[in-house]
Scaffold this motif. Structure first.
Motif, PDB file in Angstrom:
ATOM      1  N   GLY A 262       6.316  -7.899   5.406  1.00 26.32           N
ATOM      2  CA  GLY A 262       7.566  -7.251   5.780  1.00 26.32           C
ATOM      3  C   GLY A 262       7.854  -7.298   7.259  1.00 26.32           C
ATOM      4  O   GLY A 262       8.849  -6.719   7.716  1.00 26.32           O
ATOM      5  N   GLY A 263       6.999  -7.982   8.038  1.00 19.72           N
ATOM      6  CA  GLY A 263       7.227  -8.077   9.471  1.00 19.72           C
ATOM      7  C   GLY A 263       8.247  -9.147   9.814  1.00 19.72           C
ATOM      8  O   GLY A 263       8.621  -9.980   8.985  1.00 19.72           O
ATOM      9  N   ILE A 264       8.715  -9.117  11.052  1.00 15.24           N
ATOM     10  CA  ILE A 264       9.688 -10.086  11.551  1.00 15.24           C
ATOM     11  C   ILE A 264       9.038 -10.880  12.684  1.00 15.24           C
ATOM     12  O   ILE A 264       8.390 -10.304  13.563  1.00 15.24           O
ATOM     13  CB  ILE A 264      10.966  -9.383  12.055  1.00 15.24           C
ATOM     14  N   LEU A 265       9.206 -12.207  12.660  1.00 12.48           N
ATOM     15  CA  LEU A 265       8.660 -13.074  13.697  1.00 12.48           C
ATOM     16  C   LEU A 265       9.718 -13.318  14.766  1.00 12.48           C
ATOM     17  O   LEU A 265      10.865 -13.655  14.445  1.00 12.48           O
ATOM     18  CB  LEU A 265       8.215 -14.409  13.091  1.00 12.48           C
TER      19      LEU A 265
ATOM     20  N   LYS B 299      10.112   1.401   8.733  1.00 16.13           N
ATOM     21  CA  LYS B 299      10.119   0.694  10.014  1.00 16.13           C
ATOM     22  C   LYS B 299       9.735  -0.774   9.814  1.00 16.13           C
ATOM     23  O   LYS B 299       8.838  -1.092   9.040  1.00 16.13           O
ATOM     24  CB  LYS B 299       9.149   1.343  11.007  1.00 16.13           C
ATOM     25  N   THR B 300      10.416  -1.651  10.502  1.00 18.47           N
ATOM     26  CA  THR B 300      10.123  -3.084  10.461  1.00 18.47           C
ATOM     27  C   THR B 300       9.505  -3.494  11.796  1.00 18.47           C
ATOM     28  O   THR B 300      10.121  -3.325  12.851  1.00 18.47           O
ATOM     29  CB  THR B 300      11.399  -3.900  10.211  1.00 18.47           C
ATOM     30  N   TYR B 301       8.286  -4.023  11.739  1.00 15.47           N
ATOM     31  CA  TYR B 301       7.565  -4.397  12.953  1.00 15.47           C
ATOM     32  C   TYR B 301       7.898  -5.838  13.341  1.00 15.47           C
ATOM     33  O   TYR B 301       8.062  -6.711  12.483  1.00 15.47           O
ATOM     34  CB  TYR B 301       6.056  -4.255  12.743  1.00 15.47           C
ATOM     35  N   LYS B 302       7.965  -6.060  14.650  1.00 14.94           N
ATOM     36  CA  LYS B 302       8.252  -7.395  15.174  1.00 14.94           C
ATOM     37  C   LYS B 302       6.989  -7.967  15.820  1.00 14.94           C
ATOM     38  O   LYS B 302       6.305  -7.274  16.576  1.00 14.94           O
ATOM     39  CB  LYS B 302       9.395  -7.348  16.191  1.00 14.94           C
ATOM     40  N   PHE B 303       6.721  -9.244  15.515  1.00 10.94           N
ATOM     41  CA  PHE B 303       5.499  -9.911  15.973  1.00 10.94           C
ATOM     42  C   PHE B 303       5.858 -11.193  16.729  1.00 10.94           C
ATOM     43  O   PHE B 303       6.778 -11.920  16.341  1.00 10.94           O
ATOM     44  CB  PHE B 303       4.605 -10.299  14.789  1.00 10.94           C
ATOM     45  N   VAL B 304       5.095 -11.461  17.794  1.00 15.54           N
ATOM     46  CA  VAL B 304       5.109 -12.763  18.473  1.00 15.54           C
ATOM     47  C   VAL B 304       3.759 -13.416  18.193  1.00 15.54           C
ATOM     48  O   VAL B 304       2.711 -12.821  18.477  1.00 15.54           O
ATOM     49  CB  VAL B 304       5.340 -12.629  19.987  1.00 15.54           C
ATOM     50  N   VAL B 305       3.766 -14.628  17.615  1.00 17.04           N
ATOM     51  CA  VAL B 305       2.529 -15.311  17.222  1.00 17.04           C
ATOM     52  C   VAL B 305       2.430 -16.628  17.987  1.00 17.04           C
ATOM     53  O   VAL B 305       3.405 -17.385  18.068  1.00 17.04           O
ATOM     54  CB  VAL B 305       2.501 -15.583  15.701  1.00 17.04           C
TER      55      VAL B 305
ATOM     56  N   ASN C   5     -16.729  10.383  -2.854  1.00 17.97           N
ATOM     57  CA  ASN C   5     -15.921  11.090  -1.855  1.00 17.97           C
ATOM     58  C   ASN C   5     -14.707  10.251  -1.456  1.00 17.97           C
ATOM     59  O   ASN C   5     -14.367  10.125  -0.284  1.00 17.97           O
ATOM     60  CB  ASN C   5     -16.763  11.430  -0.618  1.00 17.97           C
ATOM     61  N   GLU C   6     -14.036   9.641  -2.468  1.00 21.25           N
ATOM     62  CA  GLU C   6     -12.876   8.799  -2.234  1.00 21.25           C
ATOM     63  C   GLU C   6     -11.730   9.222  -3.141  1.00 21.25           C
ATOM     64  O   GLU C   6     -11.943   9.851  -4.192  1.00 21.25           O
ATOM     65  CB  GLU C   6     -13.199   7.326  -2.500  1.00 21.25           C
ATOM     66  N   VAL C   7     -10.511   8.840  -2.722  1.00 24.92           N
ATOM     67  CA  VAL C   7      -9.313   9.101  -3.520  1.00 24.92           C
ATOM     68  C   VAL C   7      -8.454   7.846  -3.509  1.00 24.92           C
ATOM     69  O   VAL C   7      -8.592   6.988  -2.632  1.00 24.92           O
ATOM     70  CB  VAL C   7      -8.508  10.295  -2.960  1.00 24.92           C
ATOM     71  N   MET C   8      -7.555   7.744  -4.496  1.00 27.08           N
ATOM     72  CA  MET C   8      -6.598   6.647  -4.568  1.00 27.08           C
ATOM     73  C   MET C   8      -5.220   7.197  -4.228  1.00 27.08           C
ATOM     74  O   MET C   8      -4.769   8.195  -4.821  1.00 27.08           O
ATOM     75  CB  MET C   8      -6.587   6.029  -5.964  1.00 27.08           C
ATOM     76  N   LEU C   9      -4.536   6.538  -3.261  1.00 23.75           N
ATOM     77  CA  LEU C   9      -3.212   6.968  -2.824  1.00 23.75           C
ATOM     78  C   LEU C   9      -2.143   6.103  -3.481  1.00 23.75           C
ATOM     79  O   LEU C   9      -2.384   4.941  -3.819  1.00 23.75           O
ATOM     80  CB  LEU C   9      -3.101   6.871  -1.302  1.00 23.75           C
ATOM     81  N   SER C  10      -0.940   6.657  -3.622  1.00 29.34           N
ATOM     82  CA  SER C  10       0.155   5.953  -4.304  1.00 29.34           C
ATOM     83  C   SER C  10       0.913   5.010  -3.386  1.00 29.34           C
ATOM     84  O   SER C  10       1.920   4.434  -3.792  1.00 29.34           O
ATOM     85  CB  SER C  10       1.134   6.973  -4.896  1.00 29.34           C
ATOM     86  N   ILE C  11       0.478   4.833  -2.150  1.00 30.08           N
ATOM     87  CA  ILE C  11       1.142   3.920  -1.218  1.00 30.08           C
ATOM     88  C   ILE C  11       0.204   2.757  -0.917  1.00 30.08           C
ATOM     89  O   ILE C  11      -1.019   2.927  -0.895  1.00 30.08           O
ATOM     90  CB  ILE C  11       1.553   4.631   0.089  1.00 30.08           C
ATOM     91  N   GLY C  12       0.781   1.555  -0.735  1.00 26.90           N
ATOM     92  CA  GLY C  12      -0.023   0.369  -0.456  1.00 26.90           C
ATOM     93  C   GLY C  12       0.655  -0.545   0.537  1.00 26.90           C
ATOM     94  O   GLY C  12       1.443  -0.102   1.384  1.00 26.90           O
ATOM     95  N   ARG C  13       0.364  -1.843   0.391  1.00 25.18           N
ATOM     96  CA  ARG C  13       0.897  -2.816   1.335  1.00 25.18           C
ATOM     97  C   ARG C  13       2.417  -2.876   1.274  1.00 25.18           C
ATOM     98  O   ARG C  13       3.083  -3.099   2.281  1.00 25.18           O
ATOM     99  CB  ARG C  13       0.295  -4.192   1.041  1.00 25.18           C
ATOM    100  N   GLU C  14       2.988  -2.685   0.088  1.00 21.74           N
ATOM    101  CA  GLU C  14       4.447  -2.709  -0.025  1.00 21.74           C
ATOM    102  C   GLU C  14       5.091  -1.571   0.756  1.00 21.74           C
ATOM    103  O   GLU C  14       6.221  -1.693   1.226  1.00 21.74           O
ATOM    104  CB  GLU C  14       4.848  -2.623  -1.500  1.00 21.74           C
ATOM    105  N   GLN C  15       4.384  -0.444   0.878  1.00 22.04           N
ATOM    106  CA  GLN C  15       4.907   0.695   1.644  1.00 22.04           C
ATOM    107  C   GLN C  15       4.420   0.658   3.097  1.00 22.04           C
ATOM    108  O   GLN C  15       4.546   1.638   3.822  1.00 22.04           O
ATOM    109  CB  GLN C  15       4.477   2.020   0.990  1.00 22.04           C
ATOM    110  N   LYS C  16       3.809  -0.484   3.495  1.00 19.04           N
ATOM    111  CA  LYS C  16       3.344  -0.702   4.864  1.00 19.04           C
ATOM    112  C   LYS C  16       2.268   0.296   5.274  1.00 19.04           C
ATOM    113  O   LYS C  16       2.234   0.782   6.406  1.00 19.04           O
ATOM    114  CB  LYS C  16       4.511  -0.656   5.853  1.00 19.04           C
ATOM    115  N   ALA C  17       1.396   0.608   4.328  1.00 14.34           N
ATOM    116  CA  ALA C  17       0.231   1.415   4.670  1.00 14.34           C
ATOM    117  C   ALA C  17      -0.695   0.585   5.543  1.00 14.34           C
ATOM    118  O   ALA C  17      -0.845  -0.620   5.346  1.00 14.34           O
ATOM    119  CB  ALA C  17      -0.486   1.870   3.404  1.00 14.34           C
TER     120      ALA C  17
END
Length: 457
Positions: free
Chosen positions: A380-383, A346-352, A266-278
């Motif tokens: 692909g995030g911004i610090l 979208k580019t996400y911004k992070f404070v670490v 009951n699973e499928v494989m999608l064409s989007i991954g980490r590069e597409q920010k899934a």
């Protein structure tokens, strides 16, 4: 007659005397012969005894004759002379007049350097070595005295440096304590201001949110009323009705494709991954084709034939489980997926901040925080350093531990490290407080990896 008788008597006497003399001579000869035999036996025994001390051949040696002559001059026998000299030699060499030659050889064999050398040669060698050692000892003593003088001078110099360093350290400690007091006052003031205005800002934010919601609701009602009025006007004018909202082109709403279908799991494989920010947990509606994602006359989009949820994110694809499907219309390869809020641009911004353990060894450190920051940038995030209006996430690790405060005599490096840790802890507390006040999403390392779908093998 008388004359013949006298002559006969004389002859008889003579014969008797001669017989007695012959008998006496015979007896004497036998006695002398016996004595001679006894003397010869004694002589032979004496010769055998003499052979034990010196053989006939050795008597002719020059050394033996010399010893015999020296013994004669001292009115001693050769054996006595040799015994006396041997005792004196042993007393002189070994300190024991009763020592034998075999024992002397044995003791000499245990002394290093006696091989191939006489005692005089060994003594001369040892004397030379002693003289050399005396010279080396004298040179060493001179060097020791020089080194001792240099050491004393160096000790005085080090003591002077330590005195100057202690004075400088005390000055720096007083300055650091002054800075610490000033810094604490400033921090206390800032914290008071933050608490004061934080509550005010929170109240204003709540008021703004409530007002925005009310205005948005009122605006939606006005728009709907405006559309209704326009429609009524157009109908009155005979111009028909108009569509209230035009939807986006269908192809612009497609976010990806179904690459594979695993009906058993009951699973499928999608064409989007980490590069597409899934993101793990994101859901998508499934449609047969892009034209099925077409808004109706009211601007509403139709529901998909199925809904899938991402359960694992890889670099260029994702694995999703089917959480909702339509009977008689299964998911097939080539179906399209869509999510109204998903935006791969979208580019996400992070404070670490804080200490992290990314390698699982149980040790949290600042160095492993750099590994986590590199992971965010690779995704692909911004610090960013501080929380601002466009910050999306705050990632906090373990809070640094502050050691006991260094004493007055502590090294400057220890004091500087203590002040640095104080500042890090203050920054950590400030970030957590700001994140809570502004309702900023607060993540740890595990939640961050879950968000971006990065799981080490």
């Amino acid at each position: 007659m008388a004359a013949r008788t006298g002559a006969s008597v004389g002859v008889a006497v003579t014969i008797t005397i001669l017989g007695a003399m012959s008998l006496a001579f015979f007896v004497t000869t036998m006695v002398f012969y016996g004595n001679a035999q006894s003397a010869q036996s004694d002589l032979d025994a004496a010769n055998e005894d003499v052979k034990q001390f010196v053989s006939p051949q050795e008597r002719e040696h020059a050394a033996i004759r010399t010893i015999r002559d020296e013994a004669s001059r001292e009115r001693k026998t050769v054996v006595g002379y040799l015994a006396t000299n041997t005792s004196e030699l042993m007393q002189t060499v070994a300190g024991d007049s009763s020592m034998g030659m075999a024992e002397l050889r044995e003791r000499l064999a245990g002394i290093e350097g006696t091989e191939g050398l006489s005692l005089f040669g060994l003594i001369e060698l040892r004397n030379d070595q002693i003289k050399q050692l005396d010279k080396e000892l004298e040179a060493s003593e001179t060097a020791r005295q020089s080194a001792q003088a240099a050491s004393q001078a160096e000790a005085q110099r080090v003591a002077q440096i330590e005195s100057e360093f202690d004075a400088a350290a005390q000055d720096m400690q007083r300055a650091v304590r002054g800075y610490g007091d000033s810094n604490k006052q400033v921090l206390d003031g800032v914290e008071g201001i933050q608490n004061k205005y934080g509550r005010q800002i929170e109240g204003l934010r709540n008021d703004f949110s409530s007002g925005t919601s009310r205005l948005q609701a009122a605006n939606d009602e006005l728009i709907q009323e405006n559309i209704t009025l326009q429609d009524q006007i157009l109908r009155l004018l005979g111009m028909g009705s108009i569509a209230s909202i035009a939807g986006l082109p269908e192809e612009a709403l497609v976010d990806g494709l179904i690459n594979q279908v695993n009906a058993i799991d009951n699973e499928v494989m999608l064409s989007i991954g980490r590069e597409q920010k899934a993101v793990l947990g994101m859901t998508f509606a499934v449609y047969d084709d892009a034209i099925d994602i077409r808004a109706d006359e009211n601007g509403e989009y139709p529901a998909g034939k199925a809904v899938v949820e991402i359960v694992r994110v890889e670099q260029t694809f994702s694995r999703a489980r089917v959480i909702q499907s339509s009977a008689g219309n299964p998911i097939v390869r080539g179906d399209v997926i869509a999510n109204a809020i998903y935006d791969p641009t979208k580019t996400y911004k992070f404070v670490v901040d804080g200490l992290f353990d990314t390698d699982g060894d149980g040790i949290h450190s600042r160095f492993e925080r750099e590994t986590l920051e590199a992971l965010i940038e690779r995704w692909g995030g911004i610090l960013v350093d501080e929380i601002s209006g466009d910050t999306d996430f705050v990632v906090l690790g373990e809070k640094p531990v502050l050691p006991p405060q260094p004493g007055p005599g502590a090294p400057v490096a220890s004091i500087q490290e203590y002040v640095r840790l104080q500042q890090e802890i203050q920054r950590y507390d400030d970030l957590m407080s700001k994140a809570e006040v502004t309702s900023m999403p607060l993540l740890n390392a595990n939640r961050l990896q879950t968000l971006i779908g990065d799981f080490p093998n």
